[in-house]
Design a protein around this motif. Structure first.
Motif: not given
Length: 256
Positions: A98-126
């Protein structure tokens, strides 16, 4: 141990539990997320940290394509199984961070993230990655557990979550999420606070806690101050924690 390795280890061995977990599969927040999205059926949606695949499954009939990404291979297998059994064929599954996504810039119309960011060590990078992969005017739908603004309540909740699940990093305050997003190019359009009742036995079972671990956690909660017990509406039966009430936030932001 690296927190990301902790996440892979925990969710690798508990993948099936998360597919069947009532809080994950039946939560009213999932319906709220779908209702908050503005859809025309042509969107390409990215679901970050898809877990058991519940969010991707809910959106699959409503959009053109979904890319479901997760750090843990076993979770992706479990999610693909679950979504496939529901007849959806427009979801692809990709291993990624989540902090280093393997996708190109401006690839998606919508991004969702549910019940997960509390596991991310660097939420700012996310957050930076979300805004990078979103198209201009793209929608970001976030749903995660949050802690009260009070420091004592914050510490209590994050402590019991860490005791239950060593891959837990931090549940943030509502004010912290709002600040972080307002500091980015994501503009908040709508947000809701809602409550979640955690039943102690199933909450522990999701992480396959041993009896000694459950006893330690039960003891820690029982020894909390009355103020904490009142705040989290602890239900105690015969010196055992039965349930408590936590909070979550669901918000919609638009990339400027």
């Amino acid at each position: 141990m690296d927190i990301k390795k902790d996440v892979q280890q925990q969710f690798g061995k508990n993948a099936a539990s998360y597919v069947s977990s009532p809080i994950h599969k039946d939560g009213k927040d999932l319906l709220q997320m779908v209702q908050m999205a503005k859809l025309n059926g042509l969107e390409h949606l990215l679901d970050i940290a898809t877990g058991g695949g519940h969010t991707a499954n809910a959106f699959a009939p409503l959009v053109k394509k979904i890319t479901a990404v997760d750090l843990t291979t076993e979770m992706l297998v479990a999610a693909e199984n679950f979504i496939g059994k529901n007849g959806h064929r427009n979801v692809e599954f990709v291993q990624g961070d989540a902090e280093k996504l393997p996708f190109e810039d401006e690839s998606f119309d919508i991004v969702t993230c549910r019940i997960a960011p509390h596991h991310f060590p660097n939420v700012d990078l996310f957050i930076k990655e979300v805004q990078r992969v979103l198209k201009p005017k793209g929608q970001f739908l976030l749903d995660d557990n949050v802690v009260p603004e009070n420091q004592e309540f914050d510490q209590f909740y994050n402590t019991i979550e860490k005791m239950r699940d060593y891959s837990h990093f931090r549940a943030w305050k509502k004010s912290e999420w709002i600040q972080k997003l307002e500091d980015s190019s994501l503009e908040i359009y709508e947000w809701h606070r809602f409550e979640k009742t955690f039943h102690f036995e199933s909450w522990c079972a999701n992480m396959k806690l041993s009896e000694p671990e459950k006893e330690d956690l039960n003891k820690y909660i029982l020894e909390a101050s009355q103020k904490i017990k009142d705040k989290f509406r602890l239900v105690i039966e015969k010196e055992k924690v039965f349930s408590f009430v936590g909070k979550a936030i669901i918000l919609k932001a638009i990339r400027r």
